[in-house]
Each structure stands twice: as C-alpha cells, then as structure tokens.
Design a protein around this motif. Structure first.
Motif, PDB file in Angstrom:
ATOM      1  N   PRO A  42     -69.048 -64.931  20.834  1.00 55.72           N
ATOM      2  CA  PRO A  42     -69.850 -64.308  19.781  1.00 55.72           C
ATOM      3  C   PRO A  42     -69.901 -65.163  18.522  1.00 55.72           C
ATOM      4  O   PRO A  42     -68.945 -65.871  18.178  1.00 55.72           O
ATOM      5  N   ASP A  74     -75.004 -63.476  16.759  1.00 56.16           N
ATOM      6  CA  ASP A  74     -74.989 -62.224  17.523  1.00 56.16           C
ATOM      7  C   ASP A  74     -74.854 -61.013  16.619  1.00 56.16           C
ATOM      8  O   ASP A  74     -75.323 -59.919  16.950  1.00 56.16           O
ATOM      9  N   LYS A 124     -72.097 -61.220  26.480  1.00 56.65           N
ATOM     10  CA  LYS A 124     -73.113 -61.824  25.615  1.00 56.65           C
ATOM     11  C   LYS A 124     -74.309 -62.305  26.425  1.00 56.65           C
ATOM     12  O   LYS A 124     -75.463 -61.961  26.130  1.00 56.65           O
TER      13      LYS A 124
END
Length: 272
Positions: free
Chosen positions: A108, A129, A218
């Motif tokens: 992230p 993100d 992700k």
C-alpha cells in the motif's frame, strides 16, 4: 536507510515503512524533469525491496505538490519537443508513470497531503492507495486553467475514487476544493490535523498483516474493480491460490490461534 534521487526525492526506509518525500519545498514541490526522474528512481528502488510493508508519500515545505513547473519543463526547447512527441507513444510515458507507477508496487501507498495539491500533485496523490489530507489543504485538477487535460494518469485514477459527473465538473472548472470538501467528494480518504502522523499509524496497522495478503488484496481490488462479475470472481480465485498455504498465510493462522503472538512475517513473496 536513506537515499536521494536527482536532488528532488528523498527515500527513507525504517522498519519496513518507506517515506518518499518531495524535497523541492522552496518551489512548493513543483514538478520538473529531475523530480519526474527522481520519483521513477524511487519507484524502481522500492520495487526491489521485499521487506517494504507500506510507503508514505509527502511533500517538504508548505505544500504537498503545487503541480507541474511549466517554466522549468519548457525552458529548453529540444527536450520539450521530445516530451511532446512522447504523446504519440503507444506506452505510458514518464509523466504517467510518475503517478500510476505507485499502483504497480506490491504494497500500500499512502499520500499525506497538506498545502497545495494541484494538477500533477493531485494526480500523484491519486496514484496512492489512500489519501490523508489536512482539512484546509487545497486540491485542484487544474489542467483546464492552462488549456490542457489531465494526462499524468488522472483519467485512470479518478474513475476509481469519484463518479463521472464529479470528475467532469472538477476537470471542466479547475475548481480548488478544501481537504474537507475533497473527502466529501471521495478525492481524499481521511482528513487529519497531521496527515503524516495519521499515515504512519495506518502504515503500522497494515504492517501487522501478512505482506502477501496485503499485496494480493491490492492487486485483486485494482484489477477486479472494473471487471465483469465473472472476471472479478476469477481474479478472487487466482489471488487466493497465490497466498493460500504459503508461509505468511500459515504465520497469520498461527497468530490468530495463539492470540496474536508476534511471530514475524517472512519477506514478501508475491510480486504481481
């Protein structure tokens, strides 16, 4: 560990948390060619690190990033012409990788926003993100003010966070919105008095989870968000295969069964 790239970007990694700082604070971190090159170099350096659990992007000085430094970029005619010709390339150019490149890293990325976040700056932040901003930060998709369109990954990144009508209005008007209003629109994830502290706390929380599960989550979400239902389900199965019964998944299970005892996770295995 600390490195500096092209005199514009500083990378510091402590306990698996990377901090990427724009260091042209005297110019509100206006983006010039060395900053573009520095940001891409930082991405490359981080891509090689299996121990990084999260990255935080921030700006030194009074602003996160006030946008493209047109005067600097256009000062030399030949490089400016070469940059223009890259608009005809079938692949992403360095301006687009400046922001979109953060979506390709297997951990992230959190943007900590203060001051001005305009044009190239907001597209960089959208490449993260998660975005955390001060309530009085100023954000704008400012390209139409210069007779241009957002072309540093903005169209790819905006569609993940706001509705089409909101993206159009912000693009048409170049309106400046506060961090608080940006949060209401979805441009910003959280508002905090100290975005860096809030980002560090979130990064520390993320670091308590399997690095492979986080990376897989992700990429799964990014790839499934615009996919068909069946395509998204196929991606779920694919990424579950990548993490299930691997070392870090077994460590996660053991932590839960032992009340969260902190056996350290292994270095991340998953790449994409």
């Amino acid at each position: 560990m600390q490195q500096e790239f092209h005199g514009r970007v500083r990378l510091q990694i402590d306990d698996g948390i990377a901090r990427v700082t724009l260091i042209r604070g005297d110019r509100h971190n206006g983006v010039d060619i060395p900053m573009l090159q520095g940001m891409l170099a930082a991405q490359r350096a981080l891509r090689r690190r299996r121990d990084v659990r999260c990255a935080i992007i921030a700006g030194d000085g009074p602003s996160f990033c006030a946008g493209l430094d047109f005067k600097s970029v256009l000062r030399n005619k030949l490089p400016a012409l070469l940059l223009y010709l890259r608009l005809y390339s079938p692949v992403a150019n360095m301006f687009q990788r400046f922001s979109v490149g953060w979506r390709q890293l297997p951990f992230p990325v959190i943007a900590a926003i203060h001051g001005n976040c305009f044009g190239a700056g907001i597209q960089l932040a959208l490449g993260a993100d998660v975005r955390i901003a001060t309530a009085d930060a100023q954000l704008s998709i400012m390209e139409s003010k210069w007779g241009l369109v957002p072309d540093m990954g903005g169209t790819v990144l905006l569609r993940d966070v706001v509705s089409l009508d909101v993206a159009k209005e912000l693009t048409f008007t170049s309106r400046i919105v506060s961090g608080a209003d940006a949060a209401a629109l979805g441009l910003v994830t959280h508002v905090a008095d100290d975005p860096l502290d809030a980002a560090a706390a979130l990064a520390a929380e993320i670091a308590t989870r399997s690095p492979d599960a986080v990376a897989a989550g992700k990429f799964l979400l990014q790839r499934s968000w615009q996919a068909s239902p069946w395509g998204a389900l196929a991606l779920e199965r694919r990424y579950q295969r990548k993490v299930m019964m691997r070392k870090n998944q077994r460590i996660s299970v053991a932590r839960q069964q032992r009340g969260g005892e902190a056996k350290p996770f292994a270095a991340r295995e998953l790449k994409r």
